[in-house]
Design a protein around this motif. Structure first.
Motif, PDB file in Angstrom:
ATOM      1  N   THR A 172      59.705  22.831  47.446  1.00  0.00           N
ATOM      2  CA  THR A 172      60.317  21.599  47.941  1.00  0.00           C
ATOM      3  C   THR A 172      61.100  20.872  46.861  1.00  0.00           C
ATOM      4  O   THR A 172      60.634  20.715  45.724  1.00  0.00           O
ATOM      5  CB  THR A 172      59.268  20.639  48.561  1.00  0.00           C
ATOM      6  OG1 THR A 172      59.951  19.449  48.997  1.00  0.00           O
ATOM      7  CG2 THR A 172      58.165  20.246  47.582  1.00  0.00           C
ATOM      8  N   THR A 202      62.624  23.895  51.173  1.00  0.00           N
ATOM      9  CA  THR A 202      62.983  22.662  51.874  1.00  0.00           C
ATOM     10  C   THR A 202      63.677  21.688  50.921  1.00  0.00           C
ATOM     11  O   THR A 202      63.273  21.553  49.762  1.00  0.00           O
ATOM     12  CB  THR A 202      61.751  22.017  52.570  1.00  0.00           C
ATOM     13  OG1 THR A 202      62.188  20.872  53.312  1.00  0.00           O
ATOM     14  CG2 THR A 202      60.657  21.614  51.595  1.00  0.00           C
ATOM     15  N   GLU A 220      64.171  25.146  55.642  1.00  0.00           N
ATOM     16  CA  GLU A 220      63.733  24.177  56.661  1.00  0.00           C
ATOM     17  C   GLU A 220      64.034  22.773  56.121  1.00  0.00           C
ATOM     18  O   GLU A 220      63.495  22.378  55.098  1.00  0.00           O
ATOM     19  CB  GLU A 220      62.219  24.374  56.911  1.00  0.00           C
ATOM     20  CG  GLU A 220      61.550  23.281  57.707  1.00  0.00           C
ATOM     21  CD  GLU A 220      62.155  23.114  59.099  1.00  0.00           C
ATOM     22  OE1 GLU A 220      62.032  24.045  59.908  1.00  0.00           O
ATOM     23  OE2 GLU A 220      62.761  22.038  59.359  1.00  0.00           O
ATOM     24  N   GLN A 223      60.982  18.386  55.726  1.00  0.00           N
ATOM     25  CA  GLN A 223      60.023  18.684  54.650  1.00  0.00           C
ATOM     26  C   GLN A 223      58.596  18.803  55.176  1.00  0.00           C
ATOM     27  O   GLN A 223      57.853  19.710  54.789  1.00  0.00           O
ATOM     28  CB  GLN A 223      60.105  17.589  53.578  1.00  0.00           C
ATOM     29  CG  GLN A 223      59.313  17.909  52.310  1.00  0.00           C
ATOM     30  CD  GLN A 223      59.147  16.705  51.403  1.00  0.00           C
ATOM     31  OE1 GLN A 223      59.175  15.562  51.878  1.00  0.00           O
ATOM     32  NE2 GLN A 223      59.004  16.930  50.118  1.00  0.00           N
ATOM     33  N   ALA A 226      58.100  22.006  56.940  1.00  0.00           N
ATOM     34  CA  ALA A 226      58.068  23.114  55.974  1.00  0.00           C
ATOM     35  C   ALA A 226      56.692  23.228  55.321  1.00  0.00           C
ATOM     36  O   ALA A 226      56.176  24.324  55.095  1.00  0.00           O
ATOM     37  CB  ALA A 226      59.146  22.909  54.909  1.00  0.00           C
TER      38      ALA A 226
END
Ligand code: SN0
Length: 321
Positions: A172, A202, A220, A223, A226
C-alpha cells in the motif's frame, strides 16, 4: 551474476531462498571465498541499513569492504555525457568508474532517482555506466528504478513468517512529506510477481507504477478493500511515476492521511504482519500503534538485509573461481 538489478539475475527463487537459509544458519561458512577480494561500496545518497548490512555481508564472506561517499569524501562526479564540465563537478564517471574498478572485485552502487528526468532515471543512466565501464560485477544498492537487495530480503522475511503456502501480500502507498523514488515499490512488485504469493497493489489514482514492474499484479484503488484478508501489509510511499501524465513525474500528488496504515486498516486484514523497508516516518506512513505492535516485523526484515546481500556477493565470488 554479472550484475544484480532484477529478480531474473538471481535465477531460480526456490534455490535462492534455500541458499538464504543456509547463509543465515551458517554465516561464516564461506569465509575463505572472499579472501583477498575487495568490494567498493559507492554512495551517492544517504544510507543506514544498506551501508551497514553490505559491509557486514562482505565481512562474513571474508571480503574487504571499502566505502566511498561521493561528494562528501570524493570529487563531485559528473554523470551526463557530452556536457561541458564548467560547473561544480570535477571528475566524470567515465574516468572515475574504471579507476574504481581497478581497485576492487565487486562494486555496489547507491544512486537514487533524481526525479526530474524520467528518461534519465528509467534508463538507469548512472548504474549502467558502472556496469559498462568498471569491468566488475555491479550490485544495485538502490539505483534509480530498483532496490533488489531490499526486495530479496523482503521475500526471505515473508518466507520465514508465512503461515500458508500462498499468503496474500498487499503493498500500500502511504503519505509522506517529500517526493520519494519508486525503486522500492518497483522491486517489491517485481519480486512478489515472481514469488508464490497473492499480490495486490493499492494507491491513490495517479500513482500507477511502470507496467514493467506491475506485471500481472492486481491493482485495487480502494485501500480498505485491498487490505481485506491480507497476511502481509507492505507500506511504502512513492512519488508520481509519471506513467499517466509524464509532466507529473517525481511530484507529490497526495498527502491524504486516510492512507496511513493504522489500527483501523490493520483490523480488516488477516491479523497481518506489518512490513516497511525503513527509514519510516512514524504517524505519516504508519501509526505508532501498528509499528510498535507484535505484528510489526520491520526489524527482522532489516536484519535479513545482511542475508540477501551475502547470497548475492557469494554468488558473484563463486563465479570468479
Ligand atoms: C528512500 C526511498 O527510496 O524511499 C530509501 C528507502 C530504502 N527513502 C527515503 O529517502 C526516505 C527519506 C525521508 O526523508 O523519509
Amino acid at each position: 551474476m554479472k550484475s544484480f538489478l532484477h529478480v531474473e539475475d538471481i535465477g531460480d527463487l526456490g534455490k535462492a531462498l534455500q541458499e538464504a537459509r543456509q547463509v543465515k544458519e551458517n554465516p561464516f561458512a564461506w569465509k575463505e571465498l572472499g579472501k583477498n577480494k575487495t568490494i567498493i561500496l559507492i554512495f551517492f545518497n544517504s544510507s543506514l541499513r544498506t551501508r551497514l548490512s553490505s559491509q557486514k555481508a562482505a565481512l562474513n564472506l571474508g571480503i574487504d569492504p571499502i566505502v566511498l561517499n561521493v561528494g562528501a569524501d570524493s570529487w563531485k562526479l559528473e554523470s551526463r555525457l557530452g556536457v561541458v564540465m564548467d560547473g561544480d563537478s570535477s571528475e566524470h564517471l567515465r574516468e572515475a568508474i574504471p579507476v574504481i574498478g581497478s581497485y576492487c572485485d565487486i562494486i555496489g552502487v547507491r544512486s537514487f532517482a533524481g526525479l526530474k528526468d524520467r528518461e534519465f532515471d528509467y534508463a538507469e543512466t548512472i548504474l549502467n555506466q558502472f556496469i559498462d565501464y568498471s569491468g566488475k560485477p555491479v550490485i544495485s544498492l538502490e539505483s534509480a528504478t530498483v532496490h533488489p537487495c531490499q526486495a530479496f530480503a523482503d521475500l526471505i522475511t515473508i518466507e520465514e513468517y508465512k503461515a500458508k503456502v500462498r499468503p496474500k501480500v498487499v503493498m500500500t502507498w502511504a503519505p509522506h512529506p517529500r517526493a520519494l523514488p519508486q525503486a522500492v515499490p518497483n522491486s517489491f512488485a517485481e519480486w512478489m510477481n515472481a514469488a508464490d504469493v497473492d499480490f495486490v497493489i493499492t494507491h491513490p489514482e495517479g500513482y500507477e507504477l511502470d507496467p514493467l514492474f506491475v506485471g500481472n499484479a492486481k491493482v485495487e484503488y480502494d485501500q480498505m478493500k485491498a487490505l481485506e484478508g491480507a497476511d502481509f501489509v507492505y507500506a511504502k510511499n512513492w512519488s508520481c511515476p509519471g506513467t499517466v501524465n509524464p509532466e507529473d513525474y517525481g511530484k507529490v500528488l497526495s498527502k491524504d492521511m486516510d492512507w496511513i496504515v493504522d489500527s483501523k486498516h490493520m483490523a480488516v486484514t488477516n491479523n497481518a504482519y506489518f512490513m516497511h523497508c525503513l527509514p519510516v516516518r512514524r504517524n505519516m506512513i504508519v501509526s505508532d500503534e501498528v509499528i510498535d505492535s507484535p505484528r510489526s516485523i520491520v526489524i527482522p526484515e532489516a536484519a535479513n538485509r545482511v542475508v540477501s546481500a551475502q547470497v548475492v556477493m557469494k554468488r558473484m565470488l563463486e563465479e570468479m573461481k
